[in-house]
Design an enzyme around this catalytic site. Structure first.
Site, short mmCIF file in Angstrom:
data_model
loop_
_atom_site.label_atom_id
_atom_site.label_comp_id
_atom_site.label_asym_id
_atom_site.label_seq_id
_atom_site.Cartn_x
_atom_site.Cartn_y
_atom_site.Cartn_z
N CYS A 65 0.85 -1.20 0.00
CA CYS A 65 0.00 0.00 0.00
C CYS A 65 0.88 1.25 0.00
CB CYS A 65 -0.90 -0.02 1.24
SG CYS A 65 -1.88 1.49 1.44
N CYS A 68 0.37 3.06 3.59
CA CYS A 68 0.81 2.55 4.90
C CYS A 68 1.84 1.43 4.81
CB CYS A 68 -0.39 2.07 5.71
SG CYS A 68 -1.14 0.55 5.08
N CYS A 114 -7.43 -0.92 1.29
CA CYS A 114 -6.41 -1.43 2.20
C CYS A 114 -7.07 -1.62 3.56
CB CYS A 114 -5.25 -0.45 2.30
SG CYS A 114 -4.07 -0.89 3.59
N CYS A 117 -5.27 0.91 6.38
CA CYS A 117 -5.43 2.38 6.41
C CYS A 117 -6.69 2.84 5.68
CB CYS A 117 -4.20 3.06 5.81
SG CYS A 117 -4.06 2.91 4.01
N CYS A 137 -8.87 -5.23 -9.86
CA CYS A 137 -8.51 -4.17 -10.80
C CYS A 137 -8.06 -2.97 -9.95
CB CYS A 137 -9.73 -3.83 -11.65
SG CYS A 137 -9.40 -2.62 -12.93
FE FE Z 1 -2.77 1.05 3.52
#
Ligand code: FE
Length: 157
Positions: A65, A68, A114, A117, A137
């Site tokens: 990510c 984070c 995610c 976060c 996607c």
């Molecule tokens: Fe994240």
């Protein structure tokens, strides 16, 4: 192995508990992210198809990510989906992402965020390749690919 029925259940009832949480204020995210990353992760924006960093890239590594640092996808699950965005058929771990119903833009889709976060990543569809049948996607701007740590030569494979 995550299946479409699991994705639906997560979106409908509750998502897996993440192993950690990262929470920041809007101003902190704005300082921490590039304007493009902020637009996708915190504003649920969509980057242009094809003209994005990872669409046509198949180098080995782990996609984390951009907000984070949580690992989201392994390059081994990446495949060519002709959508213009990087596509994966499985997340790196069952609890890495969270799933939410998204009725925006006159479509019924499932949004992937995610799980650490709550950053917007993209959407999940049930038209991916066998055996899992999932297509994640994902916006390139929501991720950073880290090269895999160097393999040690030797007998302890
Ligand atoms: Fe994240």
């Amino acid at each position: 192995m995550l299946r479409w029925i699991d994705v639906i259940k997560y979106a409908k009832y509750s998502n897996p508990e993440p192993s950690r949480r990262v929470e920041k204020t809007e101003a902190e995210w704005q300082r921490h992210l590039t304007p493009q990353q902020f637009e996708v992760l915190r504003r649920k924006g969509t980057e242009p198809p094809y003209r994005n960093a990872y669409c046509k890239s198949y180098d080995p590594g782990v996609y984390v990510c951009a907000g984070c640092g949580t690992p989201l996808f392994n390059s081994t699950e990446k495949y060519h989906a002709i959508s213009g965005w990087p596509s994966f058929t499985q997340p790196i771990a069952k609890g890495a992402l969270k799933y939410l119903f998204d009725d925006s833009h006159h479509m019924q889709r499932i949004e992937a965020q995610c799980n650490t976060c709550d950053g917007h990543l993209g959407h999940v569809f049930p038209d991916g390749p066998a055996p899992h049948g999932l297509r994640f996607c994902i916006n390139s701007e929501s991720m950073v690919r880290l090269a895999e740590p160097e393999q040690q030569d030797g007998e302890n494979a």
